[in-house]
Write a protein that holds these residues in place. Sequence first.
Motif, PDB file in Angstrom:
ATOM      1  N   MET A   7       0.828  -1.206   0.000  1.00 22.25           N
ATOM      2  CA  MET A   7       0.000   0.000   0.000  1.00 22.25           C
ATOM      3  C   MET A   7       0.861   1.254   0.000  1.00 22.25           C
ATOM      4  O   MET A   7       0.572   2.237  -0.690  1.00 22.25           O
ATOM      5  N   PHE A   8       1.975   1.209   0.759  1.00 23.43           N
ATOM      6  CA  PHE A   8       2.855   2.370   0.828  1.00 23.43           C
ATOM      7  C   PHE A   8       3.493   2.667  -0.531  1.00 23.43           C
ATOM      8  O   PHE A   8       3.643   3.823  -0.923  1.00 23.43           O
ATOM      9  N   LYS A   9       3.882   1.586  -1.251  1.00 25.01           N
ATOM     10  CA  LYS A   9       4.488   1.789  -2.568  1.00 25.01           C
ATOM     11  C   LYS A   9       3.502   2.437  -3.541  1.00 25.01           C
ATOM     12  O   LYS A   9       3.880   3.246  -4.391  1.00 25.01           O
ATOM     13  N   GLU A  10       2.228   2.069  -3.416  1.00 26.11           N
ATOM     14  CA  GLU A  10       1.222   2.628  -4.322  1.00 26.11           C
ATOM     15  C   GLU A  10       0.771   4.021  -3.889  1.00 26.11           C
ATOM     16  O   GLU A  10       0.521   4.897  -4.727  1.00 26.11           O
ATOM     17  N   ARG A  19      -6.757   5.320   5.421  1.00 29.98           N
ATOM     18  CA  ARG A  19      -6.210   4.929   6.720  1.00 29.98           C
ATOM     19  C   ARG A  19      -7.234   4.138   7.531  1.00 29.98           C
ATOM     20  O   ARG A  19      -6.890   3.184   8.244  1.00 29.98           O
ATOM     21  N   MET A  20      -8.504   4.543   7.455  1.00 30.04           N
ATOM     22  CA  MET A  20      -9.545   3.815   8.172  1.00 30.04           C
ATOM     23  C   MET A  20      -9.697   2.398   7.637  1.00 30.04           C
ATOM     24  O   MET A  20      -9.900   1.438   8.389  1.00 30.04           O
ATOM     25  N   GLN A  21      -9.576   2.250   6.295  1.00 35.76           N
ATOM     26  CA  GLN A  21      -9.681   0.923   5.696  1.00 35.76           C
ATOM     27  C   GLN A  21      -8.528   0.033   6.165  1.00 35.76           C
ATOM     28  O   GLN A  21      -8.726  -1.135   6.529  1.00 35.76           O
ATOM     29  N   LEU A  22      -7.291   0.600   6.170  1.00 38.70           N
ATOM     30  CA  LEU A  22      -6.144  -0.164   6.658  1.00 38.70           C
ATOM     31  C   LEU A  22      -6.311  -0.514   8.131  1.00 38.70           C
ATOM     32  O   LEU A  22      -5.922  -1.598   8.572  1.00 38.70           O
ATOM     33  N   SER A  23      -6.886   0.399   8.892  1.00 36.47           N
ATOM     34  CA  SER A  23      -7.100   0.159  10.315  1.00 36.47           C
ATOM     35  C   SER A  23      -7.996  -1.048  10.542  1.00 36.47           C
ATOM     36  O   SER A  23      -7.729  -1.897  11.392  1.00 36.47           O
ATOM     37  N   ARG A  24      -9.060  -1.141   9.750  1.00 35.19           N
ATOM     38  CA  ARG A  24      -9.975  -2.271   9.895  1.00 35.19           C
ATOM     39  C   ARG A  24      -9.322  -3.580   9.455  1.00 35.19           C
ATOM     40  O   ARG A  24      -9.489  -4.628  10.090  1.00 35.19           O
ATOM     41  N   GLU A  25      -8.554  -3.520   8.355  1.00 36.61           N
ATOM     42  CA  GLU A  25      -7.970  -4.747   7.816  1.00 36.61           C
ATOM     43  C   GLU A  25      -6.816  -5.278   8.666  1.00 36.61           C
ATOM     44  O   GLU A  25      -6.613  -6.483   8.765  1.00 36.61           O
ATOM     45  N   LEU A  26      -6.058  -4.367   9.292  1.00 33.64           N
ATOM     46  CA  LEU A  26      -4.888  -4.795  10.056  1.00 33.64           C
ATOM     47  C   LEU A  26      -5.149  -4.877  11.551  1.00 33.64           C
ATOM     48  O   LEU A  26      -4.300  -5.346  12.315  1.00 33.64           O
ATOM     49  N   GLY A  27      -6.290  -4.383  11.986  1.00 34.66           N
ATOM     50  CA  GLY A  27      -6.598  -4.422  13.404  1.00 34.66           C
ATOM     51  C   GLY A  27      -5.781  -3.443  14.218  1.00 34.66           C
ATOM     52  O   GLY A  27      -5.494  -3.692  15.390  1.00 34.66           O
ATOM     53  N   LEU A  28      -5.361  -2.329  13.589  1.00 39.58           N
ATOM     54  CA  LEU A  28      -4.578  -1.305  14.277  1.00 39.58           C
ATOM     55  C   LEU A  28      -5.381  -0.023  14.368  1.00 39.58           C
ATOM     56  O   LEU A  28      -6.303   0.212  13.577  1.00 39.58           O
ATOM     57  N   PRO A  30      -6.235   3.873  13.845  1.00 36.88           N
ATOM     58  CA  PRO A  30      -5.924   4.823  12.755  1.00 36.88           C
ATOM     59  C   PRO A  30      -4.708   5.679  13.060  1.00 36.88           C
ATOM     60  O   PRO A  30      -3.942   6.008  12.160  1.00 36.88           O
ATOM     61  N   ARG A  31      -4.531   6.030  14.324  1.00 33.27           N
ATOM     62  CA  ARG A  31      -3.381   6.839  14.694  1.00 33.27           C
ATOM     63  C   ARG A  31      -2.070   6.082  14.459  1.00 33.27           C
ATOM     64  O   ARG A  31      -1.065   6.659  14.010  1.00 33.27           O
ATOM     65  N   GLN A  32      -2.084   4.762  14.730  1.00 29.78           N
ATOM     66  CA  GLN A  32      -0.900   3.950  14.467  1.00 29.78           C
ATOM     67  C   GLN A  32      -0.598   3.890  12.974  1.00 29.78           C
ATOM     68  O   GLN A  32       0.566   3.948  12.557  1.00 29.78           O
ATOM     69  N   ILE A  33      -1.644   3.760  12.171  1.00 27.71           N
ATOM     70  CA  ILE A  33      -1.456   3.743  10.715  1.00 27.71           C
ATOM     71  C   ILE A  33      -0.843   5.057  10.246  1.00 27.71           C
ATOM     72  O   ILE A  33       0.098   5.087   9.436  1.00 27.71           O
ATOM     73  N   LYS A  34      -1.362   6.163  10.767  1.00 36.39           N
ATOM     74  CA  LYS A  34      -0.866   7.485  10.378  1.00 36.39           C
ATOM     75  C   LYS A  34       0.607   7.635  10.723  1.00 36.39           C
ATOM     76  O   LYS A  34       1.419   8.054   9.889  1.00 36.39           O
ATOM     77  N   PHE A  35       0.986   7.258  11.957  1.00 39.61           N
ATOM     78  CA  PHE A  35       2.381   7.398  12.382  1.00 39.61           C
ATOM     79  C   PHE A  35       3.287   6.447  11.612  1.00 39.61           C
ATOM     80  O   PHE A  35       4.442   6.768  11.321  1.00 39.61           O
ATOM     81  N   TRP A  36       2.797   5.245  11.272  1.00 36.35           N
ATOM     82  CA  TRP A  36       3.634   4.317  10.515  1.00 36.35           C
ATOM     83  C   TRP A  36       4.003   4.901   9.166  1.00 36.35           C
ATOM     84  O   TRP A  36       5.159   4.840   8.741  1.00 36.35           O
ATOM     85  N   PHE A  37       3.014   5.481   8.461  1.00 42.98           N
ATOM     86  CA  PHE A  37       3.295   6.088   7.156  1.00 42.98           C
ATOM     87  C   PHE A  37       4.237   7.280   7.305  1.00 42.98           C
ATOM     88  O   PHE A  37       5.120   7.493   6.461  1.00 42.98           O
ATOM     89  N   GLN A  38       4.064   8.075   8.350  1.00 41.47           N
ATOM     90  CA  GLN A  38       4.972   9.204   8.568  1.00 41.47           C
ATOM     91  C   GLN A  38       6.403   8.719   8.793  1.00 41.47           C
ATOM     92  O   GLN A  38       7.356   9.250   8.197  1.00 41.47           O
ATOM     93  N   ASN A  39       6.563   7.711   9.639  1.00 43.72           N
ATOM     94  CA  ASN A  39       7.902   7.186   9.921  1.00 43.72           C
ATOM     95  C   ASN A  39       8.528   6.574   8.676  1.00 43.72           C
ATOM     96  O   ASN A  39       9.725   6.728   8.420  1.00 43.72           O
TER      97      ASN A  39
END
Length: 659
Positions: A7-10, A19-28, A30-39
């Motif tokens: 997803m990051f490559k695309e 981010r909400m969709q990734l949150s549901r699919e990965l069980g994380l 939304p804030r964790q998803i946001k920080f992961w992409f930032q990092n």
Amino acid sequence: MIYIFRMFKECPHPDEKQRMQLSRELGLAPRQIKFWFQNRRTQLKAQHERQDNSTLRAENDKIRCENIAFREAMKNCVCPNCGPTPLNEDSYFDDQKMRLENLHLKEELDRVSSIAAKYIGRPISQLPSIPPFHMSPLDLSMGTSTFGTQQGLFNVGGCSGVGSSLDLDLLQGISSNSMPNFPYQPGSLSEMDKSIMSTIATNALEEFLRLLHTNEPLWIKSTIDGKDFLNLETYERMFPKANTRLKNPNVRVEASRDSTVVIMNSSNLAEMFIDAMYEELQVLSPHVSAREFYFLRYSQQIEQGTWAIVDVSYDFPQDNQFSPQLRSHRFPSGCLIQDFTNGQSKVTWIEHVEIEDKTLPHRFFKNLIYNGLAFGAERWLATLQRMCERNACLMVTTDPTHDFGGAITSPEGKRSMMKLAQRMVTNFCASISTSNGQRWTILSGLDEVGVRVNVHKNTDPGQPNGVVLSAATTIWLPIPPHIVFNFFKDERKRPQWDVLSNGNPVQEVAHIANGSHPGNCISVLRAFNNTQNNMLILQESCIDSSGALVVYCPIDLPSINIAMSGEDPSYIPLLPSGFSISPDGQQDQRGGGDGASTSSSISKNIGRCGGSLITVAFQILVSNLPSAKLNMDSVTTVNNLISTTIHQIKGSLNCPTSS
């Protein structure tokens, strides 16, 4: 987690809906998803900047060389009609500028004359003329090498075999944000500085080669263990120097010479030593002060297949505000590397230093230090040999399932796991460092030396953010190091000391060999604990003739899968604990241990000692908030953790409970 990388490559900048969709699919969250992409974006940006900087430096070097060539060509340029170029048309040779330069050079000459006299043994006015400083085998770049000498990996750059710099854990590390400020930057070195450095380094090479090829009476062979020690009286007669150092009863000299064969050819090995001007050596214990050196490194190919790498301390002018007040001085030291057979090299090492001990070492460490086992040539070679074996294992790509038990199925996964384990070991060694003013507080109560603790705020990428409490102590056991190492390596005995296993059996689910000794490996362990099915243990262990190391860290299953798949593991947070095991320096009157499960060379050398010095170290995350304050409950917790672990170790090994 592999899905999020795709997803990051695309789409490296997902919107809120994505981010909400990734949150549901990965069980994380939304804030964790946001920080992961930032990092992740920050990491890629830093990688690109490093690549761009390397490219720009290469282009700059190329342009500078072309500029020098053009200047030399212009000096010899003669026009058939006009004759040679008139000197008075070149502003560089303007009379007024010549006068100013002469004044400047005279000031520089006065400033560095004392330095030259110290190293060369005579005033600078007696020195031979120095040729122009153009292309020289002396590398005067201001690179750094951070060495943490312990029983681990010789660490500076890439002990794991990743990268071209030498990463030895005499080479074990300090994070980049704790590197010292250098007195000078490359651009600030004057031509006079370079000339003096060149002369010092050239004289150091000459002295090193004489030390290398001279035996008695310069070198005396010990009747106890056959090791070479320097006869200081003979040395002072052969290499007279100006006596510029104050007499100090706490100053002593250590000198040793040894040789071995390593698995790497001479040219590749010599390349790993390039670019270093600062080094730090440490015994992995908070009870032993680190040694710091500023030095010049001179690399020269003596003949085909033979390289000399020579280091010599360099004192910057005392009027400089960054001038270090070091208590360690390196006389000409280093190694001669010669091509051997089958891609191997014979390495002969000389270590010659002057040390000021403002505080005498604890009695536990006196024999280890004074006998040269902690910092001498034998220790350097043992670590270098193990590092080369680790690098060779990294290069092996055939039949990965044979080595890894089927859990790691690709060479990329192997490299990623080795990189992750190396970062874990480096973090562990840095957590016990006594350098850079790292303050340790002594807690009373445990054995003779006590537990030492320190606190630091962690913001480095790939580490748990927040306040981290480190605690360590060193104990003595009347058992040879290889037997203690075998005890820690035995999965069946791990529940006897490891609180992470919670008293449950432990099973190895993945294995990577990284040396000829069966104990040199990286393991992934699973404890049969129903409450933590998602948690595994990453462990690296190693042993050589100078000691051993066992470092481990809890790590969640998704992170392990990321590393095993070959993805970049640099963002995976690590907070390791472990054990450093070294000989105590005492001769074993029983003729050595039982030698079980050790190679012949390791059994022969480690078996010389009667007991072991074991440093036990733990790290705990006190708070996820960098601004949090340390409370006594956390100190009590980690103190009890170390006390309980030591009590269980001594009980399992049938040792007395007092030191």
